[in-house]
Design a protein around this motif. Structure first.
Motif, mmCIF file in Angstrom:
data_model
loop_
_atom_site.group_PDB
_atom_site.id
_atom_site.type_symbol
_atom_site.label_atom_id
_atom_site.label_comp_id
_atom_site.label_asym_id
_atom_site.label_seq_id
_atom_site.Cartn_x
_atom_site.Cartn_y
_atom_site.Cartn_z
ATOM 1 N N ASP A 66 0.822 -1.211 0.000
ATOM 2 C CA ASP A 66 0.000 0.000 0.000
ATOM 3 C C ASP A 66 0.856 1.260 0.000
ATOM 4 N N VAL A 67 1.886 1.291 0.822
ATOM 5 C CA VAL A 67 2.767 2.462 0.900
ATOM 6 C C VAL A 67 3.613 2.581 -0.372
ATOM 7 N N LEU A 68 4.183 1.468 -0.807
ATOM 8 C CA LEU A 68 5.018 1.485 -2.009
ATOM 9 C C LEU A 68 4.188 1.804 -3.252
ATOM 10 N N GLY A 69 3.001 1.231 -3.352
ATOM 11 C CA GLY A 69 2.122 1.522 -4.487
ATOM 12 C C GLY A 69 1.740 2.989 -4.534
ATOM 13 N N ALA A 70 1.427 3.562 -3.377
ATOM 14 C CA ALA A 70 1.086 4.989 -3.318
ATOM 15 C C ALA A 70 2.282 5.846 -3.713
ATOM 16 N N ALA A 71 3.489 5.460 -3.289
ATOM 17 C CA ALA A 71 4.687 6.214 -3.647
ATOM 18 C C ALA A 71 4.930 6.179 -5.156
ATOM 19 N N PHE A 72 4.783 5.001 -5.766
ATOM 20 C CA PHE A 72 4.925 4.896 -7.218
ATOM 21 C C PHE A 72 3.846 5.716 -7.926
ATOM 22 N N GLY A 73 2.623 5.656 -7.418
ATOM 23 C CA GLY A 73 1.530 6.415 -8.030
ATOM 24 C C GLY A 73 1.771 7.917 -7.966
ATOM 25 N N TYR A 92 3.178 4.116 -13.045
ATOM 26 C CA TYR A 92 1.767 3.721 -12.954
ATOM 27 C C TYR A 92 1.605 2.203 -13.015
ATOM 28 N N VAL A 93 2.386 1.548 -13.856
ATOM 29 C CA VAL A 93 2.318 0.081 -13.953
ATOM 30 C C VAL A 93 2.655 -0.535 -12.596
ATOM 31 N N ASN A 94 3.716 -0.030 -11.947
ATOM 32 C CA ASN A 94 4.092 -0.542 -10.632
ATOM 33 C C ASN A 94 2.997 -0.268 -9.602
ATOM 34 N N ALA A 95 2.437 0.943 -9.627
ATOM 35 C CA ALA A 95 1.368 1.288 -8.692
ATOM 36 C C ALA A 95 0.178 0.350 -8.883
ATOM 37 N N GLU A 96 -0.159 0.064 -10.138
ATOM 38 C CA GLU A 96 -1.288 -0.828 -10.416
ATOM 39 C C GLU A 96 -1.000 -2.253 -9.947
ATOM 40 N N GLN A 97 0.233 -2.702 -10.106
ATOM 41 C CA GLN A 97 0.592 -4.054 -9.663
ATOM 42 C C GLN A 97 0.516 -4.166 -8.143
ATOM 43 N N LEU A 98 0.942 -3.120 -7.462
ATOM 44 C CA LEU A 98 0.967 -3.144 -6.001
ATOM 45 C C LEU A 98 -0.409 -2.858 -5.388
ATOM 46 N N LEU A 99 -1.230 -2.086 -6.093
ATOM 47 C CA LEU A 99 -2.573 -1.720 -5.618
ATOM 48 C C LEU A 99 -3.604 -2.037 -6.698
#
Length: 143
Positions: A66-73, A92-99
């Motif tokens: 959640d924290v890492l996805g938000a940081a990537f987003g 965005y791809v990383n954020a989507e994968q994590l969240l």
């Protein structure tokens, strides 16, 4: 200037001690290098470095998805707003994968693909976003 290499996601050399670390998420995350920001004003450059650093800290600190996805987003949104679409896309791809349940990332990713003229990729992101939105709508109506 020394750059950080964090789990193969951020480009550069290892930190001063030369110690690296491994994260189980490493294989599924894309590299998000800091682009040449010279065409942006200093404030945007500073924000980009700060958000890039926040991603590195989240990775180094073993932050949750959640924290890492938000940081990537957040990093992707800054790159997107500053018109660095090639840098925004993997963030965005990383954020989507994590969240995967967050509808923002496929939505913004679709906008990046549309701006780049990649309409075939846009439809896939828009469809994912529509499915997520419909599921959230049904959940909110049911409660």
């Amino acid at each position: 200037m020394r750059a950080l290499r964090v789990a193969g996601v951020l480009i550069g050399a290892t930190a001063a001690a030369g110690c690296g670390w491994q994260d189980a998420r490493e294989d599924r995350l894309r590299s998000v290098p800091l682009p040449d920001m010279s065409r942006s004003d200093q404030t945007v450059q500073d924000q980009a470095r700060a958000r890039h650093g926040a991603v590195a800290q989240a990775l180094e600190g073993g932050a949750g998805d959640d924290v890492l996805g938000a940081a990537f987003g957040q990093l992707g949104m800054l790159f997107h707003a500053a018109d660095y679409l090639d840098a925004a896309e993997p963030a965005y791809v990383n954020a989507e994968q994590l969240l995967p349940g967050d509808p923002r990332w496929p939505y913004y990713l679709g906008h990046v693909h549309r701006a780049a003229g990649e309409l075939d990729r846009t439809r896939g992101g828009a469809l994912r976003e529509q499915v997520i939105f419909q599921a959230e709508f049904r959940l909110r109506v049911a409660t």
